[in-house]
Design a protein around this motif. Structure first.
Motif, PDB file in Angstrom:
ATOM      1  N   GLU A 230       0.837  -1.200   0.000  1.00 27.93           N
ATOM      2  CA  GLU A 230       0.000   0.000   0.000  1.00 27.93           C
ATOM      3  C   GLU A 230       0.874   1.253   0.000  1.00 27.93           C
ATOM      4  N   GLU A 297      -3.123   9.309  -4.663  1.00 22.42           N
ATOM      5  CA  GLU A 297      -3.764   9.014  -3.382  1.00 22.42           C
ATOM      6  C   GLU A 297      -2.857   8.127  -2.542  1.00 22.42           C
ATOM      7  N   LYS A 299      -2.219   5.963   0.984  1.00 28.46           N
ATOM      8  CA  LYS A 299      -2.964   5.252   2.017  1.00 28.46           C
ATOM      9  C   LYS A 299      -2.439   5.571   3.420  1.00 28.46           C
ATOM     10  N   HIS A 300      -1.108   5.670   3.549  1.00 28.06           N
ATOM     11  CA  HIS A 300      -0.506   5.854   4.869  1.00 28.06           C
ATOM     12  C   HIS A 300       0.480   7.018   4.869  1.00 28.06           C
ATOM     13  N   THR A 320      -2.850  12.474   2.525  1.00 25.09           N
ATOM     14  CA  THR A 320      -3.761  11.338   2.535  1.00 25.09           C
ATOM     15  C   THR A 320      -5.145  11.826   2.945  1.00 25.09           C
ATOM     16  N   GLY A 327      -7.742   7.406   4.640  1.00 24.24           N
ATOM     17  CA  GLY A 327      -6.309   7.435   4.846  1.00 24.24           C
ATOM     18  C   GLY A 327      -5.987   7.327   6.320  1.00 24.24           C
TER      19      GLY A 327
END
Length: 439
Positions: A230, A297, A299-300, A320, A327
């Motif tokens: 991710e 985009e 995620k973390h 995020t 996020g």
């Protein structure tokens, strides 16, 4: 384009293949018709660039003059140039930033381009050399103006504004509310379009990761391993921390890219391309990556080191949970470190897994081609070369990034060897090219 006739918004929507502009963009475009200085306050990732570019173009269509766009970083300058090109006008644009050829910029400025995009440092150099003296600038855009002030560009901006007639129209954008307007600006009052909401960018899930100072880097590595493939962005306050973490990740076989101000410009661009295209899922960076960059985009977001000010923390998290997407954000904190006032003391703690596994590398590889914009190469040329000569399907070809003297393409890793074999000795648009995996 015919002078004195503005291109309608619906035409730009067609060129951009969009159904509509968002509410913020529409409100700014409407208020931009007035002559008063206009400030756009909106969070990172909300579409501020389109909001000011379209009324800027419409202004230039009825004024035989030029617009000056001042931005805090070369990455943002390059991003705005790409968005401007996508609008497909007949206007010529010039980009000016440190690390770019000064002679090339001077030649372009001599041609009196209608759009000039640049950083404060390089633009102030051109002002001092008289390279803007014969250009009729009727509109000035200060994009991410709060960031330019935060970076300490006051004196460079003062040099630029001393050259201007102070009769220009002004657009300003910011992701934070400005307490005071600097005295070098020729106005104190301005109209506002505000889409900032208190706490809006703090709605993402924040979690605390406790560790000892001795094990902090090791804890970060285990945390990143938890995320697998991710997309993850790790923030540090200083470039030496970025480099230190990068060495450890390399030793353990983590595929990643880095971004900080100490890198050569080509390496910064190449590393961002790898992250954007998905050939790398992990980016270790300073706050250079927190604002104004076209990053996909994420995620973390991980704060390996917490910034001293709340604004910087908000902008990092703004990478995020953008535009209502999900996020998560993590604070890696050593036991002897204390939380700053701007962070809630009752954050939930993240439990690291006991097992540890280095994430599999991306199934995409970034391929380098030795020609670019200066060779008049287009994305269509690259797709044609890879499908007709390289044996790839159109669906195999990922993001294509064309720079002045190089092109980078994301392709499936398992098809890279065949691609190189099939194109060996073949020409791209009658040009002999070198291709290899981007280092």
């Amino acid at each position: 384009m015919e002078m004195n006739k503005q291109t309608g918004s619906e035409t730009f929507l067609k060129r951009l293949s969009l159904n509509s502009f968002n509410k913020m963009q529409l409100e700014f475009m409407e208020k931009a018709k007035a002559e008063a200085p206009l400030m756009l306050l909106a969070p990172t990732g909300s579409g501020k660039t389109l909001a000011f570019l379209i009324p800027m173009i419409q202004h230039l269509e009825v004024n035989d003059s030029s617009a000056l766009i001042i931005v805090p970083s070369r990455e943002l300058a390059l991003q705005i140039m790409e968005v401007f090109k996508s609008l497909k006008t007949n206007f010529h644009a010039c980009i000016c930033y440190g690390g770019h050829s000064m002679k090339t910029e001077e030649n372009r400025l001599n041609e009196k381009p209608q759009v000039i995009i640049g950083t404060p440092g390089r633009l102030s150099e051109h002002v001092q050399k008289g390279n803007l003296n014969d250009i009729n600038i009727s509109l000035v855009v200060l994009d991410e103006f709060d960031k330019s002030l935060q970076f300490g560009f006051h004196e460079q901006l003062r040099v630029i504004f001393e050259r201007l007639s102070h009769e220009q129209k002004y657009f300003l954008t910011s992701a934070t509310i400005l307490e005071n307007i600097p005295d070098f600006l020729p106005f104190k009052d301005y109209e506002k379009v505000s889409f900032l909401k208190e706490g809006e960018v703090m709605t993402l899930l924040l979690q605390l990761v406790r560790t000892s100072s001795v094990e902090k880097i090791d804890t970060l590595m285990r945390l990143v391993a938890d995320f697998g493939q991710e997309s993850t962005l790790v923030f540090c306050n200083h470039r030496d921390a970025v480099d230190r973490i990068s060495l450890l990740l390399t030793d353990f076989g983590f595929q990643h890219a880095v971004l900080h101000g100490g890198l050569e410009q080509i390496d910064r661009e190449k590393n961002l391309i790898k992250f954007r295209s998905g050939t790398h899922q992990l980016l270790i960076a300073t706050d250079l990556a927190s604002r104004g960059l076209d990053i996909p985009e994420i995620k973390h977001v991980v704060h390996y080191q917490l910034p001293p000010k709340k604004d910087a923390f908000i902008h990092r998290n703004g990478r995020t949970a953008r535009m209502m997407a999900e996020g998560q954000s993590y604070l890696v904190l050593a036991h002897e470190e204390s939380l700053p006032d701007y962070v809630d003391n009752n954050l939930p703690e993240y439990e690291l897994r006991q097992d540890f596994k280095v994430p599999e590398p991306s199934n995409l590889t970034c391929v380098y081609i030795s020609v670019g914009k200066k060779n008049k190469i287009s994305k269509g040329d690259v797709v044609g070369f890879f499908t007709k000569k390289g044996g790839l399907k159109g669906s195999d070809i990922g993001m294509i990034s064309i720079l002045d003297n190089a092109t980078y393409v994301a392709v499936p890793t398992d098809k890279v060897d065949d691609l190189f074999a099939n194109t060996d000795g073949e020409k791209l648009k009658k040009l002999k090219v070198k291709m290899e995996v981007a280092n």
